[in-house]
Design a protein around this motif. Sequence first.
Motif, short mmCIF file in Angstrom:
data_model
loop_
_atom_site.label_atom_id
_atom_site.label_comp_id
_atom_site.label_asym_id
_atom_site.label_seq_id
_atom_site.Cartn_x
_atom_site.Cartn_y
_atom_site.Cartn_z
N ASP A 193 0.84 -1.20 0.00
CA ASP A 193 0.00 0.00 0.00
C ASP A 193 0.88 1.26 0.00
O ASP A 193 0.63 2.21 -0.73
CB ASP A 193 -0.89 -0.04 1.25
CG ASP A 193 -2.06 0.90 1.10
OD1 ASP A 193 -2.59 0.97 -0.01
OD2 ASP A 193 -2.41 1.57 2.09
N GLN A 194 1.93 1.23 0.78
CA GLN A 194 2.83 2.37 0.87
C GLN A 194 3.51 2.65 -0.45
O GLN A 194 3.61 3.78 -0.88
CB GLN A 194 3.92 2.12 1.92
CG GLN A 194 3.47 2.27 3.34
CD GLN A 194 2.85 3.63 3.56
OE1 GLN A 194 1.64 3.78 3.43
NE2 GLN A 194 3.64 4.62 3.84
N LEU A 195 4.00 1.57 -1.07
CA LEU A 195 4.76 1.76 -2.31
C LEU A 195 3.89 2.24 -3.46
O LEU A 195 4.38 2.86 -4.39
CB LEU A 195 5.47 0.45 -2.70
CG LEU A 195 6.60 0.05 -1.75
CD1 LEU A 195 7.18 -1.30 -2.15
CD2 LEU A 195 7.70 1.09 -1.71
N SER A 196 2.58 1.98 -3.36
CA SER A 196 1.72 2.40 -4.47
C SER A 196 1.08 3.76 -4.20
O SER A 196 0.37 4.29 -5.04
CB SER A 196 0.62 1.36 -4.69
OG SER A 196 -0.18 1.31 -3.54
N SER A 197 1.31 4.34 -3.04
CA SER A 197 0.59 5.59 -2.74
C SER A 197 1.40 6.81 -3.14
O SER A 197 2.61 6.85 -2.98
CB SER A 197 0.23 5.65 -1.26
OG SER A 197 1.38 5.75 -0.49
N GLU A 198 0.71 7.78 -3.67
CA GLU A 198 1.33 9.04 -4.06
C GLU A 198 0.72 10.13 -3.20
O GLU A 198 -0.39 10.02 -2.73
CB GLU A 198 0.99 9.36 -5.53
CG GLU A 198 1.69 8.47 -6.51
CD GLU A 198 3.20 8.63 -6.50
OE1 GLU A 198 3.69 9.71 -6.09
OE2 GLU A 198 3.90 7.68 -6.87
N SER A 199 1.46 11.18 -3.01
CA SER A 199 0.91 12.26 -2.22
C SER A 199 1.50 13.58 -2.68
O SER A 199 2.71 13.74 -2.76
CB SER A 199 1.25 12.02 -0.75
OG SER A 199 1.45 13.23 -0.09
N ALA A 200 0.60 14.52 -2.99
CA ALA A 200 1.06 15.84 -3.43
C ALA A 200 1.87 16.49 -2.31
O ALA A 200 2.90 17.12 -2.55
CB ALA A 200 -0.13 16.71 -3.79
N ASP A 234 13.66 3.02 -0.25
CA ASP A 234 12.49 3.74 -0.70
C ASP A 234 11.92 4.54 0.46
O ASP A 234 11.45 3.99 1.45
CB ASP A 234 11.44 2.77 -1.24
CG ASP A 234 10.48 3.52 -2.13
OD1 ASP A 234 9.92 4.52 -1.65
OD2 ASP A 234 10.32 3.14 -3.29
N VAL A 235 11.98 5.87 0.31
CA VAL A 235 11.55 6.73 1.41
C VAL A 235 10.07 6.52 1.76
O VAL A 235 9.65 6.81 2.87
CB VAL A 235 11.77 8.23 1.12
CG1 VAL A 235 13.23 8.57 1.11
CG2 VAL A 235 11.12 8.65 -0.18
N ARG A 236 9.29 6.00 0.80
CA ARG A 236 7.86 5.84 1.09
C ARG A 236 7.60 4.83 2.19
O ARG A 236 6.58 4.87 2.86
CB ARG A 236 7.10 5.43 -0.19
CG ARG A 236 6.95 6.58 -1.16
CD ARG A 236 6.37 6.13 -2.46
NE ARG A 236 7.27 5.22 -3.16
CZ ARG A 236 6.99 4.66 -4.33
NH1 ARG A 236 5.84 4.92 -4.91
NH2 ARG A 236 7.85 3.86 -4.92
N LEU A 237 8.55 3.91 2.42
CA LEU A 237 8.35 2.92 3.48
C LEU A 237 8.48 3.55 4.86
O LEU A 237 8.09 2.97 5.86
CB LEU A 237 9.37 1.78 3.35
CG LEU A 237 9.21 0.91 2.13
CD1 LEU A 237 10.31 -0.14 2.10
CD2 LEU A 237 7.85 0.22 2.14
N GLU A 238 9.08 4.73 4.90
CA GLU A 238 9.33 5.36 6.19
C GLU A 238 8.37 6.49 6.47
O GLU A 238 8.62 7.33 7.32
CB GLU A 238 10.76 5.88 6.24
CG GLU A 238 11.77 4.76 6.13
CD GLU A 238 13.15 5.23 6.49
OE1 GLU A 238 13.32 5.86 7.54
OE2 GLU A 238 14.07 4.96 5.71
N SER A 239 7.27 6.52 5.75
CA SER A 239 6.31 7.56 6.01
C SER A 239 4.95 7.06 5.53
O SER A 239 4.85 5.98 4.97
CB SER A 239 6.70 8.83 5.26
OG SER A 239 5.78 9.84 5.56
N TYR A 240 3.92 7.85 5.75
CA TYR A 240 2.61 7.48 5.23
C TYR A 240 2.31 8.43 4.09
O TYR A 240 2.11 9.63 4.30
CB TYR A 240 1.56 7.57 6.34
CG TYR A 240 0.21 7.08 5.87
CD1 TYR A 240 0.01 5.74 5.58
CD2 TYR A 240 -0.85 7.97 5.71
CE1 TYR A 240 -1.22 5.29 5.12
CE2 TYR A 240 -2.09 7.52 5.28
CZ TYR A 240 -2.25 6.18 4.97
OH TYR A 240 -3.47 5.73 4.53
#
Length: 613
Positions: free
Chosen positions: A545-552, A581-587
């Motif tokens: 879920d984290q790896l597929s999420s994008e956030s402005a 991958d920085v996305r794993l360390e944040s929401y």
Amino acid sequence: MAKGNNRLSAKDLGFDPAQLAKRYQQERDKRVRDDAEAQFVAVTNDSPFANKYLAEDPYCSYAERDPIKDEREVIIVGGGWVGMITAARLTQAGMPDVRIIESGGDFGGTWYWNRYPGAQCDIESYSYLPLLEETGYMPKLRYSFAPEIYEHAQRIGKHFDLYKNAVFQTWVTQLRWLADESRWLVATNRGDEMKARYVCLGTGPANRPRLPGIPGADTFTGHTFHTSRWDYSYTGGGPEGNLNQLEDKKVAIIGTGATAIQCVPALGASAKELYIFQRTPSSVDKRNNSPTDPQWAASLAPGWQAERQKRFGESILGGLVYPEFVDDGWTRLARNVQSLMGQVENISPDQAGEITQLADFKTMEEIRQRVEQTVDDPQVADKLKAFYNQFCKRPTFNDDYLETFNRPNVTLVDVSSTKGVEQITPRGIVANGKEYEVDCIIYASGFEITSSYERRIGIPIYGINGESIYDHWEKGMRTMHGLMAHGFPNLFLCGGLFVFQLGANYCYGVDVQAEHVAHTISELSKRSTKVAHVSAEAEQHWIEDQLSSESAGMQLVLGGSPESCTPGYYNQEGTAQRYRDVRLESYGKGLGAYRTLLRNWRNAGDFAGLELT
Ligand code: NDP
């Protein structure tokens, strides 16, 4: 520019975006080093030179005590904001048997250690200082200075009775899961062997100073210290400045990040000579501090702080900029985005990205103009201008830093062409082929914020079957909710980088997690649960879920992409996407969505993803 147009030209903008993009790339290329994070020396027991920057506590004498061998329901590692807020929320949730273990001589964490002159919170105090309503305290200023913040940490400690069980001046040296007992064994440098049903790791992102690995650093015969261990016995004076013992001293400071920006004015005012070694300039916006208006404070309704924290987060991350934050430097970029968006009609998604980049250029142009307007010598001013997107590095705010370069005793030494200070000798610092003889070197070189997990946390953690958590995270942080990892039952990874990346106001993110952890532990405890263990599937699901999420919002904060940013700890010295991958360390969807997700999980009441025994 009139509405109706759908492009913004260089003429309208007052700068040439193509030229700036080229310049940003050149400035990045100039600084990227092949050794990336390896350029820094780890502050460990194996490195006696470096270890002195961590081991010595200049603020407190060492108190002997016997080793502790006992058992608690919850042990929290770290007595900074993460540990304290988590402990406070646990206490409120009816869990009194909580022990905090802290390396400093008192509560406060980063505010215990960082007592350098001029230290101040950069986020407005009404949003930053935790638990203001609970403790009945109102900060004196819009941006508090460190002594008031440190004092507030003690206020929280007393209010929630956290001193009762706390253990200070103690470094945790190992966490080991005892499967037979369904408990954690917590070992320390004092020979303690404490046990706990639950452990919350609250060591925060800035608990370990880091030092640049400059050749010859250990040969220097003068005085040295790191900013997080400020040696007032050498400098004289105090947090408010007046460093009177430096009047006859030549002082060098290495680093120009958020810490240096705050302490350089006091050094410039007191030292006989001050040399500031700069590799990358910070963006330095206005501070605009002011006293708290008592009438405003009296008018606040219960619940005001959480609401204000929420509005602050929204104002920075591309939502509506609320009126109370329109003159706050943190929202300058968001305001510029909105202003440019308002000038263009029928914006396509691609154009929205372009306009955000233009707004960033505009923001940094405004900040570069401040340098020009403040610094008298145009050559010095040029070196102080930051050429990168605003959130590539931590933005800073100060009304005295740039002025300091107009003092005759202050010299800026630009070391960008050699990617850092070349060498340290017994007498001083070599840069650009010249030796600067100094009496003292101050390292404003930061902390192990984004280095390898093992290095930044610094505590061996062994879970089921003795697996090390660092092996589990070899390819990136694997968790559910950023909080619990498969193979490490009853362990909560509170705060840390996960929260640091959720938004600028760290304490608010910490509180969102603390509320959740306190609820979870107290509910598990009520049910006499012995083991709460995230299943491998739940962990995997979270990661996907984290790896597929994008956030402005995340894109804004990351300044477009970590690969295009000038190096620093935000992008692991320019290598971020290459190996972690920085996305794993944040929401990725932002703090508001994270809070809702955790709340929904709690409300469902089924502890989804946890195997309970
Ligand atoms: P940083 O990591 O931000 O800065 C370290 C500095 O050292 C950089 O300027 C870096 O240059 C420089 N440096 C490193 N190696 C060398 C070298 N070999 N030669 C020359 N210069 C070198 O550390 P800080 O302590 O300033 O800040 C850390 C974080 O702590 C902040 O980002 C912020 O999150 C927090 N903080 C918060 C404050 C607040 O809220 N009030 C105040 C202070 C800090 P380069 O940039 O080129 O790598």
